[in-house]
Design a protein around this motif. Structure first.
Motif, PDB file in Angstrom:
ATOM      1  N   PHE A  40      45.481  30.177  29.207  1.00 27.23           N
ATOM      2  CA  PHE A  40      44.341  30.602  30.017  1.00 27.23           C
ATOM      3  C   PHE A  40      44.771  31.184  31.368  1.00 27.23           C
ATOM      4  CE2 PHE A  40      40.934  29.410  33.121  1.00 27.23           C
ATOM      5  CZ  PHE A  40      40.027  30.380  32.724  1.00 27.23           C
ATOM      6  N   ILE A  41      45.864  30.679  31.929  1.00 27.77           N
ATOM      7  CA  ILE A  41      46.290  31.131  33.258  1.00 27.77           C
ATOM      8  C   ILE A  41      46.557  32.634  33.305  1.00 27.77           C
ATOM      9  CG2 ILE A  41      48.135  30.927  34.982  1.00 27.77           C
ATOM     10  CD1 ILE A  41      48.214  27.948  34.402  1.00 27.77           C
ATOM     11  N   PRO A  42      47.275  33.257  32.350  1.00 24.42           N
ATOM     12  CA  PRO A  42      47.428  34.720  32.405  1.00 24.42           C
ATOM     13  C   PRO A  42      46.105  35.473  32.255  1.00 24.42           C
ATOM     14  CG  PRO A  42      49.095  33.754  30.986  1.00 24.42           C
ATOM     15  CD  PRO A  42      48.107  32.670  31.286  1.00 24.42           C
ATOM     16  N   LEU A  43      45.152  34.887  31.534  1.00 24.99           N
ATOM     17  CA  LEU A  43      43.864  35.555  31.360  1.00 24.99           C
ATOM     18  C   LEU A  43      43.037  35.546  32.643  1.00 24.99           C
ATOM     19  CD1 LEU A  43      42.858  34.198  27.826  1.00 24.99           C
ATOM     20  CD2 LEU A  43      43.894  36.396  28.394  1.00 24.99           C
ATOM     21  N   MET A  44      43.403  34.689  33.584  1.00 22.92           N
ATOM     22  CA  MET A  44      42.705  34.662  34.868  1.00 22.92           C
ATOM     23  C   MET A  44      43.053  35.881  35.719  1.00 22.92           C
ATOM     24  SD  MET A  44      43.358  30.602  35.658  1.00 22.92           S
ATOM     25  CE  MET A  44      42.402  30.506  37.163  1.00 22.92           C
ATOM     26  N   MET A  45      44.182  36.541  35.442  1.00 24.34           N
ATOM     27  CA  MET A  45      44.632  37.694  36.217  1.00 24.34           C
ATOM     28  C   MET A  45      44.005  38.967  35.666  1.00 24.34           C
ATOM     29  SD  MET A  45      46.531  36.003  38.217  1.00 24.34           S
ATOM     30  CE  MET A  45      47.496  34.498  38.309  1.00 24.34           C
ATOM     31  N   LYS A  46      42.710  39.136  35.879  1.00 26.60           N
ATOM     32  CA  LYS A  46      42.006  40.300  35.345  1.00 26.60           C
ATOM     33  C   LYS A  46      42.145  41.514  36.251  1.00 26.60           C
ATOM     34  CE  LYS A  46      37.554  41.663  33.367  1.00 26.60           C
ATOM     35  NZ  LYS A  46      38.187  42.072  32.105  1.00 26.60           N
ATOM     36  N   SER A  47      42.194  41.329  37.548  1.00 26.49           N
ATOM     37  CA  SER A  47      42.330  42.421  38.509  1.00 26.49           C
ATOM     38  C   SER A  47      43.358  42.028  39.556  1.00 26.49           C
ATOM     39  CB  SER A  47      40.982  42.739  39.175  1.00 26.49           C
ATOM     40  OG  SER A  47      40.466  41.594  39.826  1.00 26.49           O
ATOM     41  N   ASN A  48      43.884  43.017  40.231  1.00 31.42           N
ATOM     42  CA  ASN A  48      44.935  42.768  41.222  1.00 31.42           C
ATOM     43  C   ASN A  48      44.334  42.391  42.566  1.00 31.42           C
ATOM     44  OD1 ASN A  48      46.982  43.445  39.366  1.00 31.42           O
ATOM     45  ND2 ASN A  48      46.692  45.634  39.787  1.00 31.42           N
ATOM     46  N   THR A  49      43.902  41.147  42.671  1.00 32.47           N
ATOM     47  CA  THR A  49      43.361  40.637  43.929  1.00 32.47           C
ATOM     48  C   THR A  49      44.111  39.372  44.327  1.00 32.47           C
ATOM     49  OG1 THR A  49      41.670  39.317  42.801  1.00 32.47           O
ATOM     50  CG2 THR A  49      41.067  41.576  43.419  1.00 32.47           C
ATOM     51  N   ASN A  50      43.994  39.021  45.580  1.00 30.19           N
ATOM     52  CA  ASN A  50      44.687  37.828  46.073  1.00 30.19           C
ATOM     53  C   ASN A  50      43.993  36.535  45.642  1.00 30.19           C
ATOM     54  OD1 ASN A  50      46.604  39.392  47.407  1.00 30.19           O
ATOM     55  ND2 ASN A  50      45.326  39.557  49.247  1.00 30.19           N
ATOM     56  N   ASN A  51      42.719  36.629  45.252  1.00 25.37           N
ATOM     57  CA  ASN A  51      41.977  35.430  44.879  1.00 25.37           C
ATOM     58  C   ASN A  51      42.440  34.840  43.554  1.00 25.37           C
ATOM     59  OD1 ASN A  51      40.384  35.558  47.182  1.00 25.37           O
ATOM     60  ND2 ASN A  51      38.833  36.830  46.192  1.00 25.37           N
ATOM     61  N   GLU A  52      42.859  35.679  42.628  1.00 30.74           N
ATOM     62  CA  GLU A  52      43.196  35.203  41.295  1.00 30.74           C
ATOM     63  C   GLU A  52      44.476  34.371  41.257  1.00 30.74           C
ATOM     64  OE1 GLU A  52      43.101  38.675  38.928  1.00 30.74           O
ATOM     65  OE2 GLU A  52      40.933  38.909  39.062  1.00 30.74           O
ATOM     66  N   PRO A  53      45.578  34.773  41.933  1.00 33.82           N
ATOM     67  CA  PRO A  53      46.735  33.852  41.987  1.00 33.82           C
ATOM     68  C   PRO A  53      46.406  32.522  42.645  1.00 33.82           C
ATOM     69  CG  PRO A  53      47.387  36.074  42.627  1.00 33.82           C
ATOM     70  CD  PRO A  53      45.894  36.076  42.537  1.00 33.82           C
ATOM     71  N   GLU A  54      45.553  32.565  43.660  1.00 28.79           N
ATOM     72  CA  GLU A  54      45.136  31.315  44.305  1.00 28.79           C
ATOM     73  C   GLU A  54      44.352  30.441  43.334  1.00 28.79           C
ATOM     74  OE1 GLU A  54      42.322  29.844  48.046  1.00 28.79           O
ATOM     75  OE2 GLU A  54      42.755  31.959  47.741  1.00 28.79           O
ATOM     76  N   ALA A  55      43.447  31.066  42.571  1.00 27.33           N
ATOM     77  CA  ALA A  55      42.691  30.304  41.577  1.00 27.33           C
ATOM     78  C   ALA A  55      43.602  29.755  40.480  1.00 27.33           C
ATOM     79  CB  ALA A  55      41.612  31.205  40.964  1.00 27.33           C
ATOM     80  N   ALA A  56      44.626  30.526  40.107  1.00 31.89           N
ATOM     81  CA  ALA A  56      45.563  30.058  39.073  1.00 31.89           C
ATOM     82  C   ALA A  56      46.317  28.818  39.525  1.00 31.89           C
ATOM     83  CB  ALA A  56      46.535  31.179  38.715  1.00 31.89           C
ATOM     84  N   VAL A  57      46.738  28.801  40.792  1.00 29.95           N
ATOM     85  CA  VAL A  57      47.447  27.629  41.315  1.00 29.95           C
ATOM     86  C   VAL A  57      46.507  26.425  41.391  1.00 29.95           C
ATOM     87  CG1 VAL A  57      48.643  26.684  43.319  1.00 29.95           C
ATOM     88  CG2 VAL A  57      49.109  29.024  42.583  1.00 29.95           C
TER      89      VAL A  57
END
Length: 322
Positions: A40-57
Motif C-alpha cells: 500500500f505504501i507505494p500506492l500512496m505516492m500518486k503525485s509528486n507532493t511533499n505531503n505523500e512521503p510524510e503520510a507514508a512515514v
C-alpha cells in the motif's frame, strides 16, 4: 507512460488480503499483513507532493509497530494465554481504533482521493478478519475499544465540515460497530463491512465524477443539481438514519451481539450524535440553497444513481436475514 509498479503493488495488495482471510496460521497471517502494508505504501505516492512521503512515514511507523506486537504475541501465545490480548491491541492499532487512532486522521489529511479510498475500505478487511480469529482472555478490552471508538468518532465529527474529515471520523465510528459485530457472528461482521465499503465507494465515486475537490465543503456537493443530492442518502445511511441500510445493519448488530448493555448504550448514543450532526448539516444545506431546474442525468451519473440506490435500500439486507 503508465507506471507498471503500481499494477504490481495493486496485485500484491489484493493477494495479501486474500492470504490473510484464507489463513489459519498466525505466521502466515503476519506475512499477509506485512505484504499488505508494504504494497500500500507505494500506492500512496500518486503525485509528486511533499505531503505523500510524510503520510507514508506516518502510516509505516504504527503499522510496523502493530505487526511487531502481533508476531511477538502470536509466538508467545502458546505459553502465555493472556498475551492474546496484545494481539487484539495490535490489530486495533492497525485499524486506527480509538484510542490508538492518532495516526489515522493525520495520514488521511495528506492523501489524495484514491489512496484515501483504499485506506478507508480495503485496508480494513485483513485486520478485521484477523480480529475475528483472536480470542482475547479479557473481553473487557473489546468492550473498552468499542465504547471509545464509537464515542470518539462521533464527537470529533461534530466539528468537521470538509469531506475528508467527515469520512475519516465516520470510519472511526463505524469501526466500533464492526468490533461489536465480531462479538456476534462472523457473517454479520462481513455483512456490515461489505456494506460500509459499498456506501463509502459510492460517495467517493460521485465526488470524483463531479470533479469536486476532496477538501471542499460537503455542502457544495448539493448546491448545483438535484441529482447530486442523491449522495445525501448514502451519507445518511452511513449515519444510520431509519429505514436506510445503515440503520438495519446497526439494528442487526444490537440484536445479535454479546457485549454488555453499557457498550450497546454507548454505541446507540454515538450513532445519535452522528445522526444529529448529519441531519443538521443537510437541513442547513437544503434550506439555504434554492432548488434549480431539473437537468437530464448523464449516463454515467445515472449509473452512479442506480448504484447508490441499490446500496441504501434495506430490502437486500432484509432478504439476507430470511
Amino acid at each position: 507512460m503508465k507506471s507498471p509498479h503500481k499494477t504490481l503493488f495493486t496485485i500484491t495488495l489484493i493477494t495479501s488480503t486474500i492470504l490473510v482471510i484464507s489463513s489459519s496460521n498466525w505466521i502466515t497471517i503476519w506475512m499477509g499483513l506485512e505484504i499488505n502494508m508494504l504494497s500500500f505504501i507505494p500506492l500512496m505516492m500518486k503525485s509528486n507532493t511533499n505531503n505523500e512521503p510524510e503520510a507514508a512515514v506516518k502510516y509505516l511507523v504504527p503499522q510496523s509497530l502493530a505487526s511487531a506486537l502481533f508476531i511477538t504475541a502470536s509466538l508467545l501465545s502458546m505459553t502465555f494465554k493472556k498475551i492474546t490480548n496484545l494481539m487484539t491491541v495490535s490489530m486495533a492499532l492497525k485499524l486506527g481504533i480509538a484510542p490508538l487512532h492518532l495516526w489515522f486522521p493525520a495520514v488521511m489529511a495528506s492523501l489524495p482521493i484514491l489512496p484515501s479510498l483504499i485506506l478507508l475500505t480495503w485496508q480494513k478487511i485483513a485486520p478485521m478478519s484477523t480480529i475475528t480469529l483472536v480470542k482475547p482472555t479479557n473481553p473487557m478490552i473489546i468492550t473498552f475499544l468499542i465504547i471509545t471508538t464509537a464515542m470518539w468518532g462521533s464527537i470529533m465529527g461534530l466539528n468537521q465540515t470538509d469531506i475528508r474529515s467527515i469520512l475519516t471520523y465516520s470510519s472511526i465510528s463505524h469501526l466500533g460497530w464492526m468490533l461489536a459485530s465480531t462479538q456476534s457472528s462472523t457473517h454479520i461482521m462481513w455483512m456490515y463491512l461489505i456494506t460500509y465499503i459499498l456506501l463509502t465507494l459510492s460517495v467517493f465515486t460521485l465526488i470524483s465524477t463531479k470533479q469536486t475537490k476532496f477538501t471542499s465543503q460537503l455542502t457544495s456537493l448539493f448546491s448545483k443539481n438535484n441529482d447530486t443530492k442523491l449522495i445525501s442518502l448514502a451519507i445518511l445511511s452511513l449515519a444510520g438514519l431509519p429505514p436506510l441500510t445503515g440503520f438495519i445493519l446497526k439494528l442487526i448488530v444490537i440484536l445479535n451481539t454479546n457485549i454488555n448493555m453499557i457498550a450497546i448504550s454507548m454505541l446507540i448514543l454515538g450513532a445519535m450524535i452522528s445522526l444529529t450532526f448529519y441531519l443538521n448539516l443537510f437541513m442547513t444545506t437544503y434550506t439555504s440553497e434554492k432548488l434549480q431546474e431539473k437537468e437530464k442525468l448523464p449516463s454515467k451519473t445515472k449509473t452512479i444513481a442506480i448504484f447508490t440506490l441499490l446500496q441504501i435500500t434495506p430490502l437486500p439486507m432484509m432478504i439476507m436475514l430470511l
